[in-house]
Structures are given as C-alpha cells and as structure tokens.
Design a protein around this motif. Structure first.
Motif, PDB file in Angstrom:
ATOM      1  N   MET A 182      47.992  45.096  48.330  1.00 13.86           N
ATOM      2  CA  MET A 182      47.120  46.079  48.975  1.00 13.86           C
ATOM      3  C   MET A 182      47.602  46.277  50.411  1.00 13.86           C
ATOM      4  O   MET A 182      47.639  45.324  51.203  1.00 13.86           O
ATOM      5  N   ASP A 183      47.977  47.519  50.708  1.00 10.07           N
ATOM      6  CA  ASP A 183      48.492  47.863  52.032  1.00 10.07           C
ATOM      7  C   ASP A 183      47.470  48.655  52.816  1.00 10.07           C
ATOM      8  O   ASP A 183      46.815  49.559  52.270  1.00 10.07           O
ATOM      9  N   HIS A 184      47.318  48.320  54.102  1.00 14.50           N
ATOM     10  CA  HIS A 184      46.430  49.047  55.000  1.00 14.50           C
ATOM     11  C   HIS A 184      47.263  49.721  56.085  1.00 14.50           C
ATOM     12  O   HIS A 184      48.111  49.086  56.712  1.00 14.50           O
ATOM     13  N   PHE A 185      46.996  51.030  56.259  1.00 13.61           N
ATOM     14  CA  PHE A 185      47.743  51.816  57.241  1.00 13.61           C
ATOM     15  C   PHE A 185      46.803  52.357  58.312  1.00 13.61           C
ATOM     16  O   PHE A 185      45.650  52.697  58.027  1.00 13.61           O
ATOM     17  N   ASP A 186      47.314  52.417  59.520  1.00 13.45           N
ATOM     18  CA  ASP A 186      46.647  53.117  60.611  1.00 13.45           C
ATOM     19  C   ASP A 186      47.538  54.295  60.949  1.00 13.45           C
ATOM     20  O   ASP A 186      48.593  54.123  61.565  1.00 13.45           O
ATOM     21  N   SER A 187      47.104  55.507  60.535  1.00 13.82           N
ATOM     22  CA  SER A 187      47.989  56.690  60.535  1.00 13.82           C
ATOM     23  C   SER A 187      49.156  56.367  59.614  1.00 13.82           C
ATOM     24  O   SER A 187      48.950  56.108  58.449  1.00 13.82           O
ATOM     25  N   LEU A 188      50.377  56.334  60.143  1.00  8.49           N
ATOM     26  CA  LEU A 188      51.532  56.003  59.314  1.00  8.49           C
ATOM     27  C   LEU A 188      52.019  54.584  59.565  1.00  8.49           C
ATOM     28  O   LEU A 188      53.061  54.181  59.033  1.00  8.49           O
ATOM     29  N   GLN A 189      51.280  53.833  60.351  1.00  7.89           N
ATOM     30  CA  GLN A 189      51.702  52.493  60.741  1.00  7.89           C
ATOM     31  C   GLN A 189      51.076  51.453  59.807  1.00  7.89           C
ATOM     32  O   GLN A 189      49.867  51.383  59.647  1.00  7.89           O
ATOM     33  N   LEU A 190      51.910  50.625  59.174  1.00 11.35           N
ATOM     34  CA  LEU A 190      51.422  49.546  58.327  1.00 11.35           C
ATOM     35  C   LEU A 190      50.847  48.439  59.204  1.00 11.35           C
ATOM     36  O   LEU A 190      51.544  47.881  60.063  1.00 11.35           O
ATOM     37  N   VAL A 191      49.559  48.106  59.020  1.00 13.82           N
ATOM     38  CA  VAL A 191      48.921  47.095  59.868  1.00 13.82           C
ATOM     39  C   VAL A 191      48.683  45.781  59.114  1.00 13.82           C
ATOM     40  O   VAL A 191      48.592  44.721  59.741  1.00 13.82           O
ATOM     41  N   SER A 192      48.579  45.820  57.788  1.00 14.97           N
ATOM     42  CA  SER A 192      48.437  44.579  57.026  1.00 14.97           C
ATOM     43  C   SER A 192      48.864  44.806  55.582  1.00 14.97           C
ATOM     44  O   SER A 192      48.783  45.929  55.057  1.00 14.97           O
ATOM     45  N   ARG A 193      49.306  43.693  54.967  1.00 15.22           N
ATOM     46  CA  ARG A 193      49.729  43.770  53.569  1.00 15.22           C
ATOM     47  C   ARG A 193      49.315  42.478  52.875  1.00 15.22           C
ATOM     48  O   ARG A 193      49.689  41.382  53.294  1.00 15.22           O
ATOM     49  N   LEU A 194      48.539  42.643  51.789  1.00 16.56           N
ATOM     50  CA  LEU A 194      48.119  41.500  50.989  1.00 16.56           C
ATOM     51  C   LEU A 194      48.886  41.534  49.672  1.00 16.56           C
ATOM     52  O   LEU A 194      48.929  42.567  48.989  1.00 16.56           O
ATOM     53  N   THR A 195      49.503  40.403  49.322  1.00 18.41           N
ATOM     54  CA  THR A 195      50.177  40.280  48.027  1.00 18.41           C
ATOM     55  C   THR A 195      49.618  39.064  47.307  1.00 18.41           C
ATOM     56  O   THR A 195      49.222  38.076  47.946  1.00 18.41           O
ATOM     57  N   ALA A 196      49.572  39.129  45.977  1.00 21.04           N
ATOM     58  CA  ALA A 196      49.016  38.018  45.199  1.00 21.04           C
ATOM     59  C   ALA A 196      49.682  37.956  43.833  1.00 21.04           C
ATOM     60  O   ALA A 196      50.106  38.975  43.279  1.00 21.04           O
ATOM     61  N   ARG A 197      49.756  36.728  43.322  1.00 16.63           N
ATOM     62  CA  ARG A 197      50.339  36.548  41.996  1.00 16.63           C
ATOM     63  C   ARG A 197      49.450  37.176  40.928  1.00 16.63           C
ATOM     64  O   ARG A 197      49.927  37.778  39.975  1.00 16.63           O
ATOM     65  N   SER A 198      48.129  37.052  41.095  1.00 19.94           N
ATOM     66  CA  SER A 198      47.199  37.633  40.118  1.00 19.94           C
ATOM     67  C   SER A 198      45.879  37.966  40.791  1.00 19.94           C
ATOM     68  O   SER A 198      45.546  37.429  41.853  1.00 19.94           O
ATOM     69  N   ILE A 199      45.121  38.841  40.144  1.00 17.77           N
ATOM     70  CA  ILE A 199      43.801  39.228  40.642  1.00 17.77           C
ATOM     71  C   ILE A 199      42.904  39.464  39.434  1.00 17.77           C
ATOM     72  O   ILE A 199      43.322  40.084  38.443  1.00 17.77           O
ATOM     73  N   ARG A 200      41.680  38.950  39.486  1.00 21.73           N
ATOM     74  CA  ARG A 200      40.775  39.056  38.337  1.00 21.73           C
ATOM     75  C   ARG A 200      39.486  39.752  38.751  1.00 21.73           C
ATOM     76  O   ARG A 200      38.894  39.425  39.779  1.00 21.73           O
ATOM     77  N   TYR A 201      39.066  40.705  37.899  1.00 23.22           N
ATOM     78  CA  TYR A 201      37.820  41.427  38.157  1.00 23.22           C
ATOM     79  C   TYR A 201      36.646  40.570  37.710  1.00 23.22           C
ATOM     80  O   TYR A 201      36.629  40.038  36.601  1.00 23.22           O
ATOM     81  N   ASP A 202      35.632  40.451  38.572  1.00 27.24           N
ATOM     82  CA  ASP A 202      34.476  39.612  38.276  1.00 27.24           C
ATOM     83  C   ASP A 202      33.266  40.461  37.905  1.00 27.24           C
ATOM     84  O   ASP A 202      32.830  40.500  36.766  1.00 27.24           O
ATOM     85  N   SER A 203      32.697  41.154  38.875  1.00 27.60           N
ATOM     86  CA  SER A 203      31.551  42.031  38.640  1.00 27.60           C
ATOM     87  C   SER A 203      31.730  43.252  39.530  1.00 27.60           C
ATOM     88  O   SER A 203      32.820  43.465  40.059  1.00 27.60           O
ATOM     89  N   LEU A 204      30.690  44.026  39.709  1.00 27.54           N
ATOM     90  CA  LEU A 204      30.798  45.288  40.410  1.00 27.54           C
ATOM     91  C   LEU A 204      31.497  45.138  41.765  1.00 27.54           C
ATOM     92  O   LEU A 204      30.932  44.576  42.711  1.00 27.54           O
ATOM     93  N   TYR A 205      32.732  45.620  41.840  1.00 29.67           N
ATOM     94  CA  TYR A 205      33.559  45.636  43.052  1.00 29.67           C
ATOM     95  C   TYR A 205      33.971  44.244  43.544  1.00 29.67           C
ATOM     96  O   TYR A 205      34.602  44.132  44.590  1.00 29.67           O
ATOM     97  N   ARG A 206      33.625  43.182  42.812  1.00 30.46           N
ATOM     98  CA  ARG A 206      33.999  41.834  43.243  1.00 30.46           C
ATOM     99  C   ARG A 206      35.250  41.382  42.490  1.00 30.46           C
ATOM    100  O   ARG A 206      35.305  41.448  41.267  1.00 30.46           O
ATOM    101  N   TRP A 207      36.251  40.890  43.241  1.00 28.63           N
ATOM    102  CA  TRP A 207      37.527  40.465  42.684  1.00 28.63           C
ATOM    103  C   TRP A 207      37.874  39.072  43.211  1.00 28.63           C
ATOM    104  O   TRP A 207      37.550  38.738  44.345  1.00 28.63           O
ATOM    105  N   THR A 208      38.561  38.306  42.365  1.00 26.66           N
ATOM    106  CA  THR A 208      39.067  36.991  42.772  1.00 26.66           C
ATOM    107  C   THR A 208      40.595  37.048  42.813  1.00 26.66           C
ATOM    108  O   THR A 208      41.236  37.346  41.790  1.00 26.66           O
ATOM    109  N   ILE A 209      41.160  36.784  43.994  1.00 28.20           N
ATOM    110  CA  ILE A 209      42.604  36.871  44.199  1.00 28.20           C
ATOM    111  C   ILE A 209      43.198  35.464  44.190  1.00 28.20           C
ATOM    112  O   ILE A 209      42.718  34.565  44.879  1.00 28.20           O
ATOM    113  N   GLN A 210      44.258  35.267  43.378  1.00 27.31           N
ATOM    114  CA  GLN A 210      44.891  33.962  43.219  1.00 27.31           C
ATOM    115  C   GLN A 210      46.283  33.969  43.851  1.00 27.31           C
ATOM    116  O   GLN A 210      47.037  34.932  43.710  1.00 27.31           O
ATOM    117  N   ASP A 211      46.597  32.828  44.522  1.00 28.67           N
ATOM    118  CA  ASP A 211      47.926  32.613  45.101  1.00 28.67           C
ATOM    119  C   ASP A 211      48.333  33.811  45.964  1.00 28.67           C
ATOM    120  O   ASP A 211      49.266  34.548  45.650  1.00 28.67           O
TER     121      ASP A 211
END
Length: 363
Positions: A182-211
């Motif tokens: 998941m990448d976050h941009f401010d205009s065209l500037q990359l400000v943060s990047r999240l990477t994960a081996r896996s992600i699991r959907y739990d309930s409404l809009y709630r996710w569990t991110i692993q590694d």
C-alpha cells in the motif's frame, strides 16, 4: 379513471393485452422450467440438492428473473397475438370504421404497456436482485461450482486520496491476499510504503497484516518499521475487487449506481457489465412501449396469412431484438463500446422500425 377518459373499448383492449401477456408468461416460462429441470436433474441428484432448496431457493427465484428478463418478448408476442385475433375477427376494422383513428386506438395499448413497464422496472430494480442471490448461490453450489468466486491475481486500485493498494493474489475461501503493498502519495511524492507477505480480511474494513514492513520517507530520510502482525483498517472489502460475472444481477439499481461510482473513483476498469445492467434496466422500460407500437401496427391489418404470418414476423423481430441486445452488450464488454450506447442502440433501431410501421398502419 375518469380523468383519463377511459372508454369501454379501452378497457376491453387493456384486459385483452394484460390477460394475453400473463398467459404468454405462464406458457413460455412453464416450458422453460420443464426444459431446465430436464437439463439439470442429474446435477441436482449428483450434488444432493433437496427438494425444498430446488423449489424455494432456485425455481421460485428462477421464474420471476426470467419472466422479467424476457418481458419485452412477452409484450411483443402478446400484442401480436390478441391484435391479430381482433383483426381476423374484423374488430379492428369495425373500430376504425366508427371514426376512431389508429392514434386513438393506441391509447389503451400504451396504458397497458405503462402498467407492464412500471412493474418490470420496480421488480427488476428492487425486488428481483435480492432474490437472485439465492438463485445464484444455489447454482454455484449444486449446478456449476466452478462459477464460485475463488480469487484473482495482480490486483491494483485506488482506495483513497493518494493511496494505492496491490495484491499479488487473493484467495476468497481463506480471505487472504499475498505480497500485499500500500503506497501513500502526497501529490506525486511517495511518502510511505507498506509491504507484507500476506494480509487477511477479518470483518468490515478490518484487516490483519502478517510479516510487514513500513517505509516512511521525509525528504532524503527514510524510516523503516518491521513487525510480525498488525491489525489495521482499510476502506475496502474483497467484493470490491473480486468480481463474478453474476454480481451485477444481485444488486438493486441504487446499489449498482453507488458501486459504479465508487469503482470509477478507485480506477477499477472491470465495471462494464455493471454499467450495462444499470442502463439496460432503464432501457427495458421504454422497450415495452416501442415493441407494443410495432406489434400493434404490424398486426392491426387483416392479411391472407392470418395470425400465423403475424406471429412468425413477430417472433423474427423479437428474436432480432434480443440478438441485437446480446451483440451490443458483448461489444460494450469486450470491444470498448459505451455501456449507455450498448443498452440504448436496440431501442433506437427499433424505434425507427416502429415509426415506419406506425405510418403504414391502417386508419
């Protein structure tokens, strides 16, 4: 009905129209059900579908869906059938001979078509879609399990202002995605990047991110945070990006409109089927009037071939209308044609036919 100035002859035609329309639905849908049972009985037995599920989950939802889907065909055949019968009995000649113009004769036809169009729109937009969920779930369980949504690969789309997510793959049964970012941009500037081996959907809009690993950028400085597991909220659910070809049938028209808007904002490109479904529900309302006019103008004249000739021509035209809708929808999904144009082209073409036949109708 006094303010509509409805005469006895109008009621006579309206009752014939609606009565024949219902008769056509009962006759043709009954035949369709028999053929469908004959085709799928082996699958019902092989997959251990109970009689209760077959009747209440499948056929009680199968009948209204297909009755509404082919409503324009039933309207067309009903008009041709009872109008040809009236013409062969010289009733049309008697009506026109008493000074009633063909234009005035169309009044009860259009009133009956209005009743059908309103019911068709309300049922197709609000009543049938929820019922389709039971029918489609039954089909995916007992008829063709391969149609179930199982997952997808290389999924990328926008989830908010300046936020883009990516899944290498996503598996529906386990609600788990792999190689997530998941990448976050401010205009065209990359400000943060999240990477994960896996992600699991739990309930409404709630996710569990692993590694996971989070990289935050502040100019030339970079901060890295790592962890084994974290719970977070992301404004997406699996149905937003894992789409089956029947999903649009289970949405009411307001839900379709909202879904199309939200998917456009997210940059998703696989929404043509949803757009076609939405516009087709509106276009089908007008098709009732167009096909009524064609059927009445075509069969109001007494011909040597009798009712059989008119029914033959009517069947050919109605099959042409359905074929036209199918081809234009295919072009919209695969050929880049606008969904709005695809839904309305059959009506535009048959409006021209209706206008020509109206001019040629007996007066």
């Amino acid at each position: 009905m006094k303010y509509l100035n409805v005469k006895r002859i109008d009621w006579y035609i309206i009752k014939k129209f609606l009565g024949t329309y219902i008769f056509m639905i009962v006759l043709i849908i009954s035949i369709a059900v028999v053929f469908d049972i004959n085709e799928k009985i082996d699958k019902f037995m092989t997959n251990n579908a109970s009689l209760k599920e077959i009747i209440f989950d499948y056929y009680l939802n199968f009948i209204p869906y297909y009755a509404n889907l082919f409503s324009p065909l039933f309207v067309f055949l009903a008009v041709i059938f009872f109008t040809s019968k009236m013409a062969n009995n010289s009733e049309i000649i008697a009506i026109l001979s008493n000074g009633i113009s063909f234009k005035r004769l169309m009044k009860p036809y259009m009133m009956a078509a209005s009743v059908i169009a309103i019911f068709s729109f309300v049922f197709g937009s609000y009543v049938i879609p929820p019922a389709n969920a039971s029918r489609i779930n039954f089909e995916n369980t007992y008829v063709d399990p391969r149609q179930r949504k199982v997952g997808d690969t290389d999924i990328q789309f926008k989830v908010g202002e300046g936020s883009i997510v990516y899944f290498s793959s996503f598996d529906i049964p386990s609600s788990t995605g792999t190689n997530f970012s998941m990448d976050h941009f401010d205009s065209l500037q990359l400000v943060s990047r999240l990477t994960a081996r896996s992600i699991r959907y739990d309930s409404l809009y709630r996710w569990t991110i692993q590694d996971y690993q989070i990289r935050n950028f502040d100019g030339l400085q970079e901060t890295i945070t790592k962890g084994e597991s974290i719970d977070t909220t992301i404004q997406i659910v699996p149905n937003d990006f894992i789409i089956a070809k029947t999903d649009q049938q289970m949405m009411t028209s307001p839900q379709l409109r909202h879904y199309i808007t939200s998917q456009k904002e997210r940059g998703m490109g696989n929404i043509q089927a949803f757009q076609i479904e939405y516009h087709s529900r509106i276009a089908s309302v007008f098709s009732a009037f167009i096909l009524t006019l064609i059927g009445a103008a075509l069969s109001a004249r007494k011909v040597k071939g009798g009712m059989g000739l008119n029914l033959g021509i009517g069947l050919a035209l109605s099959m042409g209308y359905i074929l036209f809708m199918t081809i234009s929808s295919s072009f919209a999904v695969k050929g880049g044609m606008s969904a709005f144009v695809a839904a309305w082209i059959p009506n535009i073409f048959f409006t021209a036919i209706a206008f020509y036949l109206y001019k040629k109708a007996p007066n």
